[in-house]
Design a protein around this motif. Structure first.
Motif, PDB file in Angstrom:
ATOM      1  N   LYS A  46      15.809 -44.645 -22.122  1.00 51.76           N
ATOM      2  CA  LYS A  46      14.889 -43.993 -22.504  1.00 51.76           C
ATOM      3  C   LYS A  46      13.899 -43.813 -21.335  1.00 51.76           C
ATOM      4  CE  LYS A  46      14.497 -46.061 -27.154  1.00 51.76           C
ATOM      5  NZ  LYS A  46      13.721 -46.900 -27.923  1.00 51.76           N
ATOM      6  N   THR A  47      13.919 -44.563 -20.236  1.00 50.78           N
ATOM      7  CA  THR A  47      13.166 -44.293 -18.887  1.00 50.78           C
ATOM      8  C   THR A  47      13.641 -43.133 -18.258  1.00 50.78           C
ATOM      9  OG1 THR A  47      14.787 -45.628 -17.700  1.00 50.78           O
ATOM     10  CG2 THR A  47      13.153 -46.685 -18.714  1.00 50.78           C
ATOM     11  N   GLU A  48      14.978 -42.555 -18.538  1.00 56.82           N
ATOM     12  CA  GLU A  48      15.578 -41.391 -17.794  1.00 56.82           C
ATOM     13  C   GLU A  48      15.603 -41.560 -16.205  1.00 56.82           C
ATOM     14  OE1 GLU A  48      13.872 -37.575 -19.308  1.00 56.82           O
ATOM     15  OE2 GLU A  48      12.733 -38.707 -20.653  1.00 56.82           O
ATOM     16  N   ARG A  49      15.715 -42.739 -15.984  1.00 52.69           N
ATOM     17  CA  ARG A  49      16.087 -43.303 -14.503  1.00 52.69           C
ATOM     18  C   ARG A  49      16.907 -43.868 -14.031  1.00 52.69           C
ATOM     19  NH1 ARG A  49       9.590 -44.987 -13.590  1.00 52.69           N
ATOM     20  NH2 ARG A  49       8.521 -42.985 -14.190  1.00 52.69           N
ATOM     21  N   LYS A  54      23.169 -49.015 -11.956  1.00 51.24           N
ATOM     22  CA  LYS A  54      22.435 -49.886 -12.790  1.00 51.24           C
ATOM     23  C   LYS A  54      22.710 -49.944 -14.252  1.00 51.24           C
ATOM     24  CE  LYS A  54      18.220 -49.526  -9.974  1.00 51.24           C
ATOM     25  NZ  LYS A  54      16.660 -49.399  -9.924  1.00 51.24           N
ATOM     26  N   VAL A  55      23.321 -48.904 -14.699  1.00 52.57           N
ATOM     27  CA  VAL A  55      23.715 -48.728 -16.279  1.00 52.57           C
ATOM     28  C   VAL A  55      24.827 -49.507 -16.457  1.00 52.57           C
ATOM     29  CG1 VAL A  55      25.361 -46.721 -16.186  1.00 52.57           C
ATOM     30  CG2 VAL A  55      23.515 -46.871 -17.957  1.00 52.57           C
ATOM     31  N   GLN A  56      25.731 -49.837 -15.464  1.00 51.07           N
ATOM     32  CA  GLN A  56      26.795 -50.640 -15.974  1.00 51.07           C
ATOM     33  C   GLN A  56      26.622 -52.058 -16.491  1.00 51.07           C
ATOM     34  OE1 GLN A  56      30.340 -50.536 -13.059  1.00 51.07           O
ATOM     35  NE2 GLN A  56      28.683 -49.169 -11.601  1.00 51.07           N
ATOM     36  N   SER A  75      15.462 -38.812 -24.349  1.00 53.82           N
ATOM     37  CA  SER A  75      16.183 -39.814 -23.384  1.00 53.82           C
ATOM     38  C   SER A  75      17.482 -39.412 -22.870  1.00 53.82           C
ATOM     39  CB  SER A  75      16.449 -41.188 -24.097  1.00 53.82           C
ATOM     40  OG  SER A  75      15.427 -41.563 -24.959  1.00 53.82           O
ATOM     41  N   ASP A  76      17.741 -39.891 -21.746  1.00 48.78           N
ATOM     42  CA  ASP A  76      19.335 -39.664 -21.440  1.00 48.78           C
ATOM     43  C   ASP A  76      20.233 -40.830 -21.979  1.00 48.78           C
ATOM     44  OD1 ASP A  76      18.408 -38.002 -19.433  1.00 48.78           O
ATOM     45  OD2 ASP A  76      18.151 -39.439 -17.962  1.00 48.78           O
ATOM     46  N   PHE A  77      21.386 -40.319 -22.299  1.00 47.41           N
ATOM     47  CA  PHE A  77      22.471 -41.063 -22.956  1.00 47.41           C
ATOM     48  C   PHE A  77      23.461 -41.424 -22.053  1.00 47.41           C
ATOM     49  CE2 PHE A  77      19.895 -39.920 -26.503  1.00 47.41           C
ATOM     50  CZ  PHE A  77      19.830 -40.906 -27.423  1.00 47.41           C
ATOM     51  N   LYS A 152      27.001 -38.992 -18.772  1.00 44.57           N
ATOM     52  CA  LYS A 152      25.589 -38.890 -18.924  1.00 44.57           C
ATOM     53  C   LYS A 152      25.383 -37.780 -19.513  1.00 44.57           C
ATOM     54  CE  LYS A 152      21.207 -39.178 -16.361  1.00 44.57           C
ATOM     55  NZ  LYS A 152      20.503 -39.061 -15.087  1.00 44.57           N
ATOM     56  N   VAL A 153      24.411 -37.431 -20.624  1.00 45.31           N
ATOM     57  CA  VAL A 153      24.135 -36.179 -21.272  1.00 45.31           C
ATOM     58  C   VAL A 153      22.612 -36.344 -21.539  1.00 45.31           C
ATOM     59  CG1 VAL A 153      26.500 -36.049 -22.309  1.00 45.31           C
ATOM     60  CG2 VAL A 153      24.663 -36.950 -23.629  1.00 45.31           C
TER      61      VAL A 153
END
Length: 722
Positions: A46-49, A54-56, A75-77, A152-153
């Motif tokens: 939701k932060t799109e950052r 970090k996402v792992q 948001s980014d997914f 990432k979409v």
């Protein structure tokens, strides 16, 4: 309570670990195309950052459907999955068959980090490696090996992820079948568009135009959602493609509303529901405007609301009107049902309630194809109904005409009898009218003659008085002149006798001087000269009056000729001089220099001048009564190709309510017996005969101005008319 929290934390830990364990469950690729939706693990940023590093460590949730629906979200997914290659091919392709995504980034895990591939619809189409609108990534996995991937979409539209894994050959075959279907579908739609456009040009029925525009924009909507407009139309302008994703459906909705209102005649057949279409039009227009100004999420959401509203409203309207017995509404209802069925089947496929196959993949497009075909049939049926109604109307008109013919034949006999009776009555009335008309003509002739006689009497009296004065002057000088001439003759005889006498010269001179003294010779010469001058003046005045009378009378008045207007006015004043002098009226003449001659009937114009001056004298006498304050001002000027004559007096004037009647025959403001009421009527008709204009301006107790405007030349048509 502490025990309860320990249990909750333990369950949460197990869930997270379970979710992470899914990530370690590889997707086994055996060599055939594989839809991998259920093998994906998804995390919403939701932060799109968040970056790949970090996402792992985030908690991913496993997808439970074959085609994940991420809905409309800013948001980014992140999607993670592991692929194990058990096929003979190392080079594979990963395809996301949803061209409406804004951007896709594929991260491939290697020993020292990740490699990244990026595809975006904000870039030019030519920058893509593969010449297709779907998002296609290269995946290279050695046989019997496994590799971890992160995807990432993000998108400003709803995100659906039909992710397919396959060999380049299988993916190419799938895309070929996809393009082939769309080519056939577009061909069918274009046939319907051009066919109905031709019908519109032939019939000029607005329903066909709205149908064509609706079909065109709903087709553009579908091709845009499938990426074909990005691929073939907006390939160099991705920003326009992004806007078209809302503008096209917005315009499709607007023309759908206009088509329904026109085709189903909702204003007459469903007036209340017809009013509800207005807010839907506003919704569609607002969505288009928002998209133009880059409010992407809001515009997309507004399109969703408008589409849901219009679907329900159109379906309700079609049902209501079809229940009224309007047959085209039934065709329309069937067409709209096919469209909705296609939409429902498409949604059920996305929810995995029906199998994912060639048919369910294209139910939306099949529904639209059936819809446009059935709507075209509905339009054709409407024309057939109108044609049938026209034929029935013509048959009824023919039957009514035949019935009227029978009635007319029956009535002809009665009418003929009545016509004969009426003809006899009209003939008798016509004879009476003819006699009455002859009497009126005689009366009119007598009245005109009376007016002319009145003018002639006035003219005769004036001329007699004018001529009498100089004649009397001549007559009074004749007797003294005869006496003086007789004395001169006697003097001559006396001189003759003296000449032939024997007297000397001196005596003769003395007798002559004495005789001259007796005659008062010097006075006699002065007197004779005075008498001759008086006679000459009287004769000249008489000649002037006769000349004025000749100019005024104009024996050639029945012929158009060039005449001097000033001479006509002056001759009229000469004729009226006696009446003017007797009324102690001053006449002031203001003539411009170089007034051109006018093509006219001089005698008739002189009669007009006489009537106007006579009325002025009468009006002045009503106020001033010979007190010497009466004035008549006559001015003449040339303006363009016309002559303007103003004749003004300071008489009693005319009441306002009588101004419009002055030129009416038999209307007069004079006392009984003092006028026939034809003078100004004759003047009006005479001026109109000259293609001129006569105007009257008057104010009670201040006087009257009459303005006459005459053309210098009469054209050929006017001459023939006169």
């Amino acid at each position: 309570m502490k025990f309860f929290f320990k249990i909750v934390f333990a369950i949460a830990f197990l869930l997270i670990e379970t979710g992470n364990s899914f990530a370690n469950t590889p997707i086994v690729f055996e060599g055939e195309n594989l839809i991998i939706g259920k093998y994906l693990h998804i995390y919403e940023d939701k932060t799109e950052r968040l970056s790949i590093d970090k996402v792992q460590g985030m908690a991913f949730e496993q997808s439970t459907v074959q085609t994940p629906n991420l809905k409309l979200n800013k948001s980014d997914f992140w999607i993670k999955f592991t692929v194990k290659n058990n096929s003979d091919s190392e080079n594979l392709l990963l395809m996301i068959d949803y061209p409406s995504l804004d951007k896709c980034e594929l991260y491939t895990q290697i020993e020292d980090g990740f490699t990244k591939q990026t595809i975006s619809d904000t870039s030019r189409f030519s920058e893509r490696k593969y010449n297709h609108q779907s998002f296609i990534f290269d995946i290279k996995i050695p046989t019997d090996s496994s590799i971890n991937y992160y995807l990432k979409v993000n998108s400003s539209e709803q995100m659906i992820l039909p992710v397919v894994l396959g060999t380049p050959k299988d993916i190419a075959e799938k895309l070929l079948r996809h393009d082939l279907f769309w080519g056939i579908w577009i061909g069918i739609v274009l046939v319907m568009i051009f066919y109905n456009l031709f019908l519109f040009l032939s019939t000029k029925d607005k329903s066909y135009l709205y149908y064509v525009l609706y079909t065109a924009f709903i087709s553009l909507t579908q091709t845009s959602l499938s990426g074909y407009t990005y691929r073939f139309i907006f390939y160099n302008t991705p920003d326009l493609y992004n806007k078209a994703l809302v503008i096209f459906p917005g315009l499709a909705g607007i023309f759908a509303v206009l088509f329904v209102k026109s085709f189903l005649i909702t204003k007459q057949k469903a007036p209340f529901l017809n009013k509800l279409f207005v807010p839907i039009l506003i919704l569609y227009a607002s969505a288009i405007i928002l998209r133009i100004f880059n409010y992407d999420i809001a515009s997309y959401r507004m399109i969703d609301y408008a589409a849901l509203s219009i679907s329900l409203l159109i379906y309700t309207t079609a049902i209501k009107i079809s229940l009224q017995g309007y047959r085209p509404a039934r065709y329309f209802l069937l067409a709209w049902t096919m469209f909705l069925l296609g939409l429902i089947m498409f949604s059920l496929r996305n929810l995995e309630l029906v199998p994912d196959n060639m048919f369910t993949n294209y139910t939306m497009q099949i529904g639209i194809a059936f819809e446009v075909a059935l709507l075209s049939l509905a339009l054709a049926d409407k024309i057939n109904i109108l044609k049938k109604e026209k034929e029935e109307s013509q048959a009824q008109a023919l039957q009514a005409a035949m019935e009227n013919e029978r009635i007319i034949k029956e009535q002809n006999i009665v009418l003929e009898q009545r016509v004969n009776e009426r003809t006899a009555e009209l003939k008798e009335a016509n004879e009476e009218l003819t006699i009455t008309l002859e009497d009126l003509k005689q009366t009119q002739s007598q009245l005109v003659a009376a007016e002319k006689m009145a003018s002639l009497g006035q003219l005769t009296a004036g001329i007699a008085h004018e001529i009498n004065n100089p004649i009397n002057f001549v007559t009074s000088n004749v007797s003294p002149l005869q006496r003086d001439v007789k004395m001169l003759i006697q003097t001559i005889e006396t001189y003759e006798e003296m000449i032939f006498s024997d007297q000397d010269t001196e005596e003769k001179r003395q007798q002559i001087e004495e005789h001259k003294e007796d005659l008062d010779y010097d006075y006699l010469k002065i007197e004779i000269d005075h008498l001759l001058k008086g006679i000459n003046e009287g004769a000249s005045r008489t000649a002037e009056i006769v000349k004025g009378l000749r100019i005024f009378s104009r024996v050639d008045e029945d012929d158009l000729k060039m005449a001097n207007i000033l001479e006509g006015l002056d001759s009229t004043l000469v004729i009226m001089n006696s009446l003017i002098n007797s009324s102690n009226i001053s006449v002031n003449r203001h003539y411009e220099e170089n007034i051109p001659q006018v093509e006219c009937y001089p005698g008739k114009l002189n009669q007009v001048f006489l009537n106007i001056i006579s009325n002025s004298i009468y009006a002045i006498n009503q106020v001033h009564k010979n007190n010497g304050n009466g004035n008549i001002d006559i001015s003449v000027k040339a303006e363009n190709d016309t002559i303007i004559i103003d004749m003004k007096d300071n008489g009693c004037g005319i009441a306002k309510h009588n101004l419009t009647k002055i030129f009416d025959p038999f209307f007069t403001t004079k006392d009984v017996g003092e006028g026939t009421g034809l003078g100004m009527s004759i003047a009006y008709n005479t001026i109109k005969k000259h293609n001129g204009n006569i105007e009257l301006f008057s104010e009670v107790a201040k006087g009257t101005l009459i303005r006459i405007t005459l053309p210098v030349k009469q054209n050929a048509v006017s001459s023939q008319t006169t």
